[in-house]
Design an enzyme around this catalytic site. Sequence first.
Site, PDB file in Angstrom:
ATOM      1  N   ALA A 223      53.450  -1.325  -1.430  1.00  0.00           N
ATOM      2  CA  ALA A 223      53.429  -0.450  -1.791  1.00  0.00           C
ATOM      3  C   ALA A 223      53.194  -0.307  -2.812  1.00  0.00           C
ATOM      4  O   ALA A 223      51.581  -0.013  -1.815  1.00  0.00           O
ATOM      5  CB  ALA A 223      55.111  -0.440  -2.525  1.00  0.00           C
ATOM      6  N   ARG A 224      53.057  -0.463  -4.129  1.00  0.00           N
ATOM      7  CA  ARG A 224      51.495  -0.472  -4.655  1.00  0.00           C
ATOM      8  C   ARG A 224      51.403  -1.726  -6.368  1.00  0.00           C
ATOM      9  O   ARG A 224      52.369  -2.253  -6.021  1.00  0.00           O
ATOM     10  CB  ARG A 224      51.643   1.323  -5.642  1.00  0.00           C
ATOM     11  CG  ARG A 224      51.198   2.488  -4.938  1.00  0.00           C
ATOM     12  CD  ARG A 224      50.175   2.419  -3.891  1.00  0.00           C
ATOM     13  NE  ARG A 224      49.751   3.731  -4.186  1.00  0.00           N
ATOM     14  CZ  ARG A 224      50.392   3.994  -2.330  1.00  0.00           C
ATOM     15  NH1 ARG A 224      50.522   3.453  -1.441  1.00  0.00           N
ATOM     16  NH2 ARG A 224      49.917   5.058  -1.784  1.00  0.00           N
TER      17      ARG A 224
ATOM     18  N   GLU B 255      42.332  -2.309  -6.703  1.00  0.00           N
ATOM     19  CA  GLU B 255      41.538  -2.315  -5.429  1.00  0.00           C
ATOM     20  C   GLU B 255      39.890  -1.784  -5.076  1.00  0.00           C
ATOM     21  O   GLU B 255      40.044  -1.051  -5.471  1.00  0.00           O
ATOM     22  CB  GLU B 255      42.296  -1.704  -4.092  1.00  0.00           C
ATOM     23  CG  GLU B 255      43.895  -2.362  -4.871  1.00  0.00           C
ATOM     24  CD  GLU B 255      44.626  -1.562  -3.154  1.00  0.00           C
ATOM     25  OE1 GLU B 255      44.279  -0.907  -2.720  1.00  0.00           O
ATOM     26  OE2 GLU B 255      45.947  -2.197  -3.700  1.00  0.00           O
TER      27      GLU B 255
ATOM     28  N   HIS C  62      45.213  -3.908   1.864  1.00  0.00           N
ATOM     29  CA  HIS C  62      45.753  -2.517   2.328  1.00  0.00           C
ATOM     30  C   HIS C  62      44.916  -1.847   3.505  1.00  0.00           C
ATOM     31  O   HIS C  62      45.316  -0.550   3.320  1.00  0.00           O
ATOM     32  CB  HIS C  62      45.332  -1.850   1.608  1.00  0.00           C
ATOM     33  CG  HIS C  62      46.236  -0.823   0.681  1.00  0.00           C
ATOM     34  ND1 HIS C  62      46.284  -0.266  -0.764  1.00  0.00           N
ATOM     35  CD2 HIS C  62      47.696  -0.169   1.329  1.00  0.00           C
ATOM     36  CE1 HIS C  62      47.244   0.723  -1.016  1.00  0.00           C
ATOM     37  NE2 HIS C  62      48.161   0.362  -0.663  1.00  0.00           N
TER      38      HIS C  62
ATOM     39  N   SER D  33      48.189  -2.321   6.062  1.00  0.00           N
ATOM     40  CA  SER D  33      49.227  -2.109   7.116  1.00  0.00           C
ATOM     41  C   SER D  33      49.525  -0.921   7.706  1.00  0.00           C
ATOM     42  O   SER D  33      50.251  -1.079   8.320  1.00  0.00           O
ATOM     43  CB  SER D  33      50.553  -2.630   6.043  1.00  0.00           C
ATOM     44  OG  SER D  33      50.668  -2.058   5.096  1.00  0.00           O
TER      45      SER D  33
END
Length: 316
Positions: free
Chosen positions: A228-229, A258, A277, A279
């Site tokens: 998610a985050r 990130e 990041h 996916s």
Amino acid sequence: MKLILPIEVADEIQPHLPKDTQIVRADVDGNIDGDATDAEVYFSWLYYIKPTTLQKVLDSAPKLRWHQATNAGVNNILTPQYLEREIILTNGAGLHAIPIAEFVLAYMLSYAKNFLKLHELQAQKSWQRSFRNEELLDKTLLIIGAGGIGQEIAKRAKAFGLKIFGSRRNPQPLPNFDKVVGANEWKALLGEAHYVVIATPLTKETKGLIDAEVFSLMRPDAYLINIARGAIVDEAELIKALQTGTIAGAALDTVFTEPLPPESPLWNQPNIFITPHCSGHSPQTKERAISLFLDNFTRYYSGKPMRNIVDKGAGY
């Protein structure tokens, strides 16, 4: 009507637009190749929209009425300046659900079958066979956020014979879920869950949601997966939980900062799997994004209800 289109796909989209429309192109930094002062529509592309990019577009397009984003999460878009404008925001919910769901199953299988250990043994040219190797059958999966992505995860996980719990703001029975509870009830299920997947949007309510209390309620053999985050997880408490054996491991496709800085202690945890990041990446995502935009533009142009309208107050 004038549209601001991403430079990456503007030429593919333009032939499908009505003849009375005009376009200008925007790049990843928000630079626009023409006059956008009368632009009504903005389509942002498949990258994380930087605040500077978004502000540049907003400043260039004072008459903007509708923004189609390709992100499912829009926490980076809902800036104070953005919220001051009366802009309809539609997001990319559903565009990334299939590749993300497949990634989650890959994380689970990688952990259950101990692929990291097997790669290590291969590098050592070691024919060792005594290591942890589990089945997913009859394990319990808790998906925090049973929306579009959560439902795609459940669909694939059910084929492996997992028992599946989910949570959402408005709980209701869903296909492939054995139980769906309200947004404040999932903590009571942590003691049963072998795998816990975070698939909820980042909002004021979910920031730091996975904290010391949550880790204390999890099984010692539980595996946490975050697609998610990063800000949903308290990273200091995660590291503590990993180091003390409070939980068995974690897979993170997203982190608080990130790219993840080289000095981050997350890199050095032996029981963590970090991916950049990625996916949601898939060749099919581009096709889905263009299709969603064109469908929503047809609806907007004809005054019909659009898909994926964001509740800016709720944050998703």
